[in-house]
Design a protein around this motif. Structure first.
Motif: not given
Length: 195
Positions: A69-96
């Motif tokens: 679940r950590e691999q599929r949800w935490s890393r691949e969905l949540l973290q990778d998705g936030a990094r993809r949607l935001g270009t700065t760390p603050e944008q990535q936080l809100l992209a969560v």
């Protein structure tokens, strides 16, 4: 001889993965106690001895499920998705919350397995302890982004931010499809408060 050993290792890995995939589907949608090992065995199409060769107990299978679940949800969905949607760390936080919004609106939304397992099994159970660890890993991801964004007291921020995440997940489970957007609005205020 090494070709036979390699082939046996691949089959061994395939069976283990099939068991994990089956457990993932069942546990994430129905919970831990509602699913018996016999159902996992039947759905995976393996013998009971095969399950126990890979996972000596149901608790071991649940802990492995949480790792997947950590691999599929935490890393691949949540973290990778936030990094993809935001270009700065603050944008990535809100992209969560954008990621959560998409997940809440998907056909396979099943709430948070970490929260579910923790509440179902309790914090002293091995699976409950594992769930706490995985929730801590999400908080670490948020804390790291807060540090990179230059927010003050990133640890306190991460705890507060994760409360918003958990609240949105529960709200969505209650049927509030706007939960991520509502929580995202509060997250913007939280970011401002920690600047």
């Amino acid at each position: 001889m090494s070709g036979i050993a390699e082939s046996a290792g691949r089959v061994h890995g395939d069976v283990r993965q099939r068991l994990l995939d089956t457990a993932y589907e069942l546990f994430s949608h129905r919970g831990i106690r509602a699913v018996g090992v016999d159902e996992v065995i039947e759905r995976a199409g393996v013998a009971k001895a095969t399950l126990y060769r890979h996972f000596p107990s149901k608790d071991d299978l649940v802990v492995a499920f949480l790792e997947l679940r950590e691999q599929r949800w935490s890393r691949e969905l949540l973290q990778d998705g936030a990094r993809r949607l935001g270009t700065t760390p603050e944008q990535q936080l809100l992209a969560v919350f954008e990621v959560l919004d998409g997940w809440f609106r998907s056909d396979d939304y099943e709430a948070c397995s970490y929260i579910n397992v923790l509440l179902e099994m309790g914090p002293q159970h091995p699976a409950g302890r594992a769930a706490i660890g995985h929730l801590g890993n999400i908080r670490s991801f948020v804390r790291d982004l807060a540090e990179q964004a230059g927010l003050r007291d990133p640890e306190a921020f991460a705890y507060a931010f994760q409360i918003l995440m958990k609240g949105a997940i529960i709200g969505a489970a209650e049927g509030d499809l706007e939960a991520a957007q509502r929580a995202g609005s509060v997250a913007r205020l939280l970011v401002e408060a920690y600047r």
